[in-house]
Design an enzyme around this catalytic site. Structure first.
Site, mmCIF file in Angstrom:
data_model
loop_
_atom_site.group_PDB
_atom_site.id
_atom_site.type_symbol
_atom_site.label_atom_id
_atom_site.label_comp_id
_atom_site.label_asym_id
_atom_site.label_seq_id
_atom_site.Cartn_x
_atom_site.Cartn_y
_atom_site.Cartn_z
ATOM 1 N N LYS A 1 0.979 -1.143 0.073
ATOM 2 C CA LYS A 1 -0.167 0.141 -0.019
ATOM 3 C C LYS A 1 0.892 1.076 -0.024
ATOM 4 O O LYS A 1 1.643 1.389 0.993
ATOM 5 C CB LYS A 1 -0.818 0.061 1.093
ATOM 6 C CG LYS A 1 -2.024 0.968 0.944
ATOM 7 C CD LYS A 1 -3.120 0.753 2.092
ATOM 8 C CE LYS A 1 -4.393 1.422 1.601
ATOM 9 N NZ LYS A 1 -5.530 1.091 2.533
ATOM 10 N N TRP B 1 -3.039 0.573 -3.723
ATOM 11 C CA TRP B 1 -2.693 -0.633 -3.707
ATOM 12 C C TRP B 1 -1.859 -0.920 -4.867
ATOM 13 O O TRP B 1 -2.201 -0.547 -6.118
ATOM 14 C CB TRP B 1 -3.829 -1.501 -3.810
ATOM 15 C CG TRP B 1 -4.722 -1.657 -2.490
ATOM 16 C CD1 TRP B 1 -6.066 -1.284 -2.385
ATOM 17 C CD2 TRP B 1 -4.440 -1.885 -1.200
ATOM 18 N NE1 TRP B 1 -6.554 -1.208 -1.320
ATOM 19 C CE2 TRP B 1 -5.541 -1.682 -0.451
ATOM 20 C CE3 TRP B 1 -3.130 -2.363 -0.554
ATOM 21 C CZ2 TRP B 1 -5.382 -1.966 0.864
ATOM 22 C CZ3 TRP B 1 -3.114 -2.692 0.747
ATOM 23 C CH2 TRP B 1 -4.383 -2.465 1.536
#
Ligand code: AMP
Length: 546
Positions: A443, A448
């Site tokens: 992250k 992401w």
């Protein structure tokens, strides 16, 4: 409300019915096995069923009762196949143990399962001998050997497999068990906590076998020769030892030698048309072909699962005229959940787009429901873009872990769906694409990064043999990717050329902050890259951007 009941017979779905069926209908179809010494054994489903009956009588004679756990520590071979059917057939539980696990895990597994007997391949006997002092429930160890080749052993309670079979009756009336009775047990590789047991029933095993025959484009059928490279100690070799006899598919059991040269030799020598295993093994086979200029004249298709394949691997396999079939699943799901097959690809794709599409894990087999869950259990749309944790429900999915209330509690949502820990997207056609394991996600600045996609992209670089992306803490972005790379032997690759290559292939914020070269990847007991060990190794690593 009263219901009009159907007027059909009801017979339990039992594993014993598969071998009876194969003996009756596909009796001449062969099973070929290669052992540790390289010797080849050949017989047929009919011969196997006779020996399975004899083994079942022997087990009963030894006092094995329904529900008893009987362990196997063995490679893929005909005696292991016989054990699958004889143990489950009499109502006991065939507990396959992965010899590549660590000692503590193995001791935990045998004691937790309370195995009464261990059947072991001669080459793995030293492993069992080493564990023996710590095993609390094992009464005897049976070496899967004939009398002439019985190894020396310091163990007192050691028996010979072939001796057990001598003089036993050659047929058996299998007991009519409850189809929900336990049939087989397999522990997950347990990379973090202790391994957890998935306890399959007769019903789940038979349904999985039927589903997997249907869900693999008709590849399993008479005339096909299938080689399970996936070990029989890992999720029942993905169910193939059941699906093959059920469908009249011949089997070639490779034993312990799974290097590229040995696999190639067996494929060509035995006319293997179909095989299945994890990507690491197929990289090994491709590397062997590259080095030797070898070709695949018999093989028609390869099933690849257990870890994400790269586009480069798919392309290289298909360049040999072999169709690439992709599958996804877990120990907890028997294991096959989805398959990505040529027949399910969208129309009008270019050859390159077809191969790229096969990076997707595919569509579920009949009987398994799939959905995505977001943070806090929120529903995630099936739009092919939004990612969430993959949740499953179905007849071939565990309803809890064996004797592990805590792990069971943590693994299901409030509606009873099983939480896989895998993250992915689903499109409107029900096709699943994994983006990560929950614990492997990276992250960066709230966005992401898919380690799977990053790894797949970099494997297209000609100098990269293996790659793994892991998250490294970063003061500004929380986490940034470090790419760990094994270079192709003899090639001089530098960081700059890999980073340049990636700049054109992935979003700019995905380009890793650094590359670390290693000689080889740490592997898990099931042959996948161990990110846990990589994270340990690179703990405290200082990124140049930090
Ligand atoms: P195991 O229970 O050891 O078979 O491991 C199951 C895990 O392997 C899954 O939860 C996935 O994270 C991974 N896995 C299995 N098949 C695939 C695949 N086709 N692509 C990516 N990951 C996979």
């Amino acid at each position: 409300m009263s219901v009009l009941m159907g007027q059909m017979m009801e017979r339990p779905l039992l594993i014993s019915s598969i071998i009876d069926y194969a003996a009756a209908v596909y009796g001449d179809i062969p099973i070929v096995s290669r052992d540790a010494a390289g010797l080849t054994h050949r017989y047929s489903y009919r011969d196997a069923s006779v020996r399975i009956a004899r083994l079942a009588h022997a087990l009963t004679g030894m006092g094995v009762k329904p529900g008893d756990r009987i362990a196997t520590v063995a490679w893929n071979g005909y005696r292991h196949f016989e054990l699958y059917y004889a143990i489950s057939g009499i109502g006991a539980v065939c507990h396959t143990v992965n010899p590549r696990l660590f000692r503590d895990q193995l001791v935990h597994i045998f004691n937790h399962a309370e195995d009464r007997l261990i059947f072991v391949d001669p080459s793995l006997l030293p492993l069992v001998e080493g564990l023996a002092p710590d095993l609390s429930s094992v009464e005897s160890v049976i070496v899967m050997s004939d009398a002439a080749d019985m190894p020396e052993s310091a163990l007192g309670n050691i028996l010979c497999y072939e001796k057990l079979l001598e003089g036993q009756p050659e047929s058996i009336d299998w007991p009519s068990l409850d189809e929900r009775a336990a049939a087989a047990l397999c522990y997950t590789s347990g990379t973090t906590a202790n391994p957890k047991g998935a306890l399959y029933s007769h019903r789940s095993t038979v349904l999985h076998a039927l589903g997997s025959v249907v869900g693999q484009d008709g590849w399993l059928r008479p005339g096909q020769v299938f080689m399970p490279v996936v070990p029989m100690f890992h999720v029942c070799a993905w169910g193939y030892p059941y699906a093959c006899p059920l469908s009249g598919t011949a089997m070639v059991m490779p034993g312990p030698r799974l290097d590229g040269a040995s696999l190639h030799d067996l494929i060509e020598g035995e006319g293997v048309t179909l095989s299945a295993g994890v990507p690491t093994l197929w990289y090994g086979l491709m590397e062997h072909l590259r080095k030797t200029g070898g070709t695949l004249t018999k093989l028609k298709a390869l099933v690849c699962g257990g870890a994400a394949p790269s586009l480069a691997l798919i392309q290289e396999i298909e360049s040999h005229g072999v169709e690439f079939l992709h599958g996804w699943g877990l120990t907890e799901t028997s294991p096959i959940v989805t398959t990505c097959l040529n027949s399910t690809l969208p129309e009008n794709l270019t050859p390159e787009e077809r191969q790229r599409y096969k990076l997707k894990q595919g569509r579920p087999l009949y009987g398994i429901d799939v959905k995505l869950a977001g943070e806090g259990g929120k529903t995630v749309p099936h739009d092919g873009e939004s990612a969430g944790e993959i949740l499953l429900r179905g007849n071939t999915v565990i309803s809890g872990y064996y004797r592990d209330a805590e792990a069971s509690e943590a693994s299901f949502d409030e509606d009873g769906w099983f939480r896989t820990g895998d993250i992915g997207t689903l499109n409107a056609a029900g096709t699943l694409q994994l983006t990560d394991r929950a614990k492997d996600l990276i992250k960066s600045g709230g966005e992401w990064i898919s380690s799977i996609d990053l790894e797949s992209a970099v494997l297209g670089h000609p100098g990269v043999a293996a790659a793994a992306a892991i998250a490294i803490p970063h003061p500004k972005w929380d986490e940034r990717p470090l790419l760990v790379v094994v270079p192709v032997e003899g090639q001089d690759v530098d960081k700059g050329s890999i980073l340049d290559y990636l700049r054109g292939a992935v979003a700019s914020f995905w380009v890793p902050d650094d590359i670390a070269f290693v000689d080889e990847m740490p592997l898990t007991a099931t042959g996948k890259i161990s990110k846990r060990q990589l994270r340990q190794r690179f703990e405290g690593y200082k990124l140049p951007t930090a």
